[in-house]
Design a protein around this motif. Sequence first.
Motif, PDB file in Angstrom:
ATOM      1  N   LYS A  23     188.331 -17.488  39.972  1.00  0.00           N
ATOM      2  CA  LYS A  23     188.166 -16.240  39.227  1.00  0.00           C
ATOM      3  C   LYS A  23     187.722 -16.543  37.804  1.00  0.00           C
ATOM      4  CE  LYS A  23     191.359 -13.625  41.985  1.00  0.00           C
ATOM      5  NZ  LYS A  23     192.488 -12.739  42.064  1.00  0.00           N
ATOM      6  N   ILE A  24     186.619 -15.943  37.425  1.00  0.00           N
ATOM      7  CA  ILE A  24     186.078 -16.068  36.079  1.00  0.00           C
ATOM      8  C   ILE A  24     186.223 -14.714  35.408  1.00  0.00           C
ATOM      9  CG2 ILE A  24     184.000 -16.472  34.715  1.00  0.00           C
ATOM     10  CD1 ILE A  24     183.094 -18.393  36.955  1.00  0.00           C
ATOM     11  N   LYS A  25     186.904 -14.689  34.277  1.00  0.00           N
ATOM     12  CA  LYS A  25     187.093 -13.436  33.544  1.00  0.00           C
ATOM     13  C   LYS A  25     185.843 -13.153  32.712  1.00  0.00           C
ATOM     14  CE  LYS A  25     192.053 -13.870  33.195  1.00  0.00           C
ATOM     15  NZ  LYS A  25     193.180 -14.120  32.315  1.00  0.00           N
ATOM     16  N   VAL A  26     185.398 -11.908  32.758  1.00  0.00           N
ATOM     17  CA  VAL A  26     184.233 -11.464  31.997  1.00  0.00           C
ATOM     18  C   VAL A  26     184.717 -10.425  30.997  1.00  0.00           C
ATOM     19  CG1 VAL A  26     181.956 -10.409  32.102  1.00  0.00           C
ATOM     20  CG2 VAL A  26     182.780 -11.795  34.028  1.00  0.00           C
ATOM     21  N   ASN A  27     184.510 -10.710  29.732  1.00  0.00           N
ATOM     22  CA  ASN A  27     184.917  -9.791  28.680  1.00  0.00           C
ATOM     23  C   ASN A  27     183.662  -9.288  27.979  1.00  0.00           C
ATOM     24  OD1 ASN A  27     186.396  -8.321  26.870  1.00  0.00           O
ATOM     25  ND2 ASN A  27     187.100 -10.080  25.694  1.00  0.00           N
ATOM     26  N   LYS A  87     169.439 -14.738  37.752  1.00  0.00           N
ATOM     27  CA  LYS A  87     170.751 -14.212  37.375  1.00  0.00           C
ATOM     28  C   LYS A  87     171.549 -15.214  36.554  1.00  0.00           C
ATOM     29  CE  LYS A  87     172.217 -10.548  38.751  1.00  0.00           C
ATOM     30  NZ  LYS A  87     172.265  -9.386  37.898  1.00  0.00           N
ATOM     31  N   LEU A  88     172.054 -14.756  35.449  1.00  0.00           N
ATOM     32  CA  LEU A  88     172.826 -15.593  34.538  1.00  0.00           C
ATOM     33  C   LEU A  88     174.077 -16.156  35.192  1.00  0.00           C
ATOM     34  CD1 LEU A  88     173.275 -16.626  31.615  1.00  0.00           C
ATOM     35  CD2 LEU A  88     174.560 -14.522  31.227  1.00  0.00           C
ATOM     36  N   GLU A  89     174.763 -15.345  35.996  1.00  0.00           N
ATOM     37  CA  GLU A  89     176.031 -15.755  36.591  1.00  0.00           C
ATOM     38  C   GLU A  89     175.898 -17.011  37.443  1.00  0.00           C
ATOM     39  OE1 GLU A  89     174.834 -12.684  36.519  1.00  0.00           O
ATOM     40  OE2 GLU A  89     176.345 -11.497  35.477  1.00  0.00           O
ATOM     41  N   SER A  90     174.755 -17.182  38.092  1.00  0.00           N
ATOM     42  CA  SER A  90     174.577 -18.371  38.936  1.00  0.00           C
ATOM     43  C   SER A  90     174.474 -19.653  38.115  1.00  0.00           C
ATOM     44  CB  SER A  90     173.348 -18.217  39.831  1.00  0.00           C
ATOM     45  OG  SER A  90     172.170 -18.153  39.053  1.00  0.00           O
ATOM     46  N   HIS A  91     174.273 -19.520  36.810  1.00  0.00           N
ATOM     47  CA  HIS A  91     174.232 -20.676  35.917  1.00  0.00           C
ATOM     48  C   HIS A  91     175.514 -20.803  35.095  1.00  0.00           C
ATOM     49  CE1 HIS A  91     169.983 -21.445  36.739  1.00  0.00           C
ATOM     50  NE2 HIS A  91     169.860 -20.124  36.761  1.00  0.00           N
ATOM     51  N   ILE A  92     176.230 -19.682  34.951  1.00  0.00           N
ATOM     52  CA  ILE A  92     177.477 -19.689  34.162  1.00  0.00           C
ATOM     53  C   ILE A  92     178.571 -20.471  34.860  1.00  0.00           C
ATOM     54  CG2 ILE A  92     179.413 -18.212  33.435  1.00  0.00           C
ATOM     55  CD1 ILE A  92     177.165 -18.174  31.444  1.00  0.00           C
ATOM     56  N   GLN A 127     184.525 -15.449  41.870  1.00  0.00           N
ATOM     57  CA  GLN A 127     184.713 -14.036  41.547  1.00  0.00           C
ATOM     58  C   GLN A 127     184.617 -13.847  40.044  1.00  0.00           C
ATOM     59  OE1 GLN A 127     188.595 -13.117  43.099  1.00  0.00           O
ATOM     60  NE2 GLN A 127     187.902 -13.156  45.223  1.00  0.00           N
ATOM     61  N   PHE A 128     183.743 -12.954  39.625  1.00  0.00           N
ATOM     62  CA  PHE A 128     183.668 -12.560  38.227  1.00  0.00           C
ATOM     63  C   PHE A 128     184.495 -11.292  38.098  1.00  0.00           C
ATOM     64  CE2 PHE A 128     180.162 -15.372  38.691  1.00  0.00           C
ATOM     65  CZ  PHE A 128     179.972 -15.948  37.445  1.00  0.00           C
ATOM     66  N   VAL A 129     185.521 -11.341  37.256  1.00  0.00           N
ATOM     67  CA  VAL A 129     186.489 -10.255  37.141  1.00  0.00           C
ATOM     68  C   VAL A 129     186.431  -9.666  35.741  1.00  0.00           C
ATOM     69  CG1 VAL A 129     188.936  -9.656  37.310  1.00  0.00           C
ATOM     70  CG2 VAL A 129     187.990 -11.425  38.800  1.00  0.00           C
ATOM     71  N   ASP A 130     186.272  -8.355  35.659  1.00  0.00           N
ATOM     72  CA  ASP A 130     186.257  -7.673  34.372  1.00  0.00           C
ATOM     73  C   ASP A 130     187.626  -7.837  33.719  1.00  0.00           C
ATOM     74  OD1 ASP A 130     186.726  -5.452  32.460  1.00  0.00           O
ATOM     75  OD2 ASP A 130     184.723  -4.807  33.092  1.00  0.00           O
ATOM     76  N   HIS A 148     186.602  -6.702  40.336  1.00  0.00           N
ATOM     77  CA  HIS A 148     185.590  -7.724  40.569  1.00  0.00           C
ATOM     78  C   HIS A 148     184.225  -7.139  40.245  1.00  0.00           C
ATOM     79  CE1 HIS A 148     188.676  -9.361  43.550  1.00  0.00           C
ATOM     80  NE2 HIS A 148     188.680 -10.145  42.489  1.00  0.00           N
ATOM     81  N   THR A 149     183.489  -7.826  39.389  1.00  0.00           N
ATOM     82  CA  THR A 149     182.152  -7.347  39.055  1.00  0.00           C
ATOM     83  C   THR A 149     181.117  -8.002  39.960  1.00  0.00           C
ATOM     84  OG1 THR A 149     181.909  -9.026  37.337  1.00  0.00           O
ATOM     85  CG2 THR A 149     182.745  -6.881  36.663  1.00  0.00           C
ATOM     86  N   ILE A 150     181.331  -9.269  40.301  1.00  0.00           N
ATOM     87  CA  ILE A 150     180.416  -9.997  41.178  1.00  0.00           C
ATOM     88  C   ILE A 150     181.240 -10.947  42.019  1.00  0.00           C
ATOM     89  CG2 ILE A 150     178.518 -11.656  41.276  1.00  0.00           C
ATOM     90  CD1 ILE A 150     177.636 -10.657  38.554  1.00  0.00           C
ATOM     91  N   GLN A 151     180.930 -11.034  43.290  1.00  0.00           N
ATOM     92  CA  GLN A 151     181.523 -12.033  44.167  1.00  0.00           C
ATOM     93  C   GLN A 151     180.383 -12.760  44.839  1.00  0.00           C
ATOM     94  OE1 GLN A 151     184.259  -9.268  46.337  1.00  0.00           O
ATOM     95  NE2 GLN A 151     185.664 -10.965  46.063  1.00  0.00           N
ATOM     96  N   SER A 152     180.453 -14.075  44.836  1.00  0.00           N
ATOM     97  CA  SER A 152     179.388 -14.818  45.489  1.00  0.00           C
ATOM     98  C   SER A 152     179.907 -16.110  46.044  1.00  0.00           C
ATOM     99  CB  SER A 152     178.250 -15.079  44.502  1.00  0.00           C
ATOM    100  OG  SER A 152     178.668 -15.978  43.507  1.00  0.00           O
ATOM    101  N   LYS A 153     179.203 -16.598  47.009  1.00  0.00           N
ATOM    102  CA  LYS A 153     179.448 -17.936  47.568  1.00  0.00           C
ATOM    103  C   LYS A 153     178.599 -18.888  46.761  1.00  0.00           C
ATOM    104  CE  LYS A 153     180.336 -21.143  50.713  1.00  0.00           C
ATOM    105  NZ  LYS A 153     181.293 -22.091  50.301  1.00  0.00           N
ATOM    106  N   PRO A 154     179.177 -19.958  46.224  1.00  0.00           N
ATOM    107  CA  PRO A 154     178.366 -20.905  45.468  1.00  0.00           C
ATOM    108  C   PRO A 154     177.203 -21.409  46.305  1.00  0.00           C
ATOM    109  CG  PRO A 154     180.675 -21.419  45.234  1.00  0.00           C
ATOM    110  CD  PRO A 154     180.564 -20.358  46.296  1.00  0.00           C
TER     111      PRO A 154
END
Length: 97
Positions: A5-9, A56-61, A81-84, A90-96
């Motif tokens: 889980k990655i927190k997104v602020n 998409k930025l998230e795939s590099h973050i 999981q990107f979590v607000d 959850h804002t985005i869920q992806s399989k690496p």
Amino acid sequence: MDAIKIKVNKQMDGYSFSISPSIRDFIRKLFPNAHPANNIFVGYDTKSDFEVYAGKLESHIYPALLGVDSKSDLNQFDEIQFVDAQTGKHTIQSKPA
């Protein structure tokens, strides 16, 4: 732990991505050569420009935040999981990839 889980602020001038200390410790134990970051900040203008040229930025973050760049290492997680941080949704869920 299968999902990370990655927190997104969302802030006034951009986004801050972070992981908890327990996830950093887990990553260090699982991958001794990994160097996970506390957080990564990306301004809105940088995000917009980045996505035009690199996707998409998230795939590099998440590889940068976790300090793991090997696809085989990242594939050990079922999902990222990107979590607000404000709502807990959850804002985005992806399989690496």
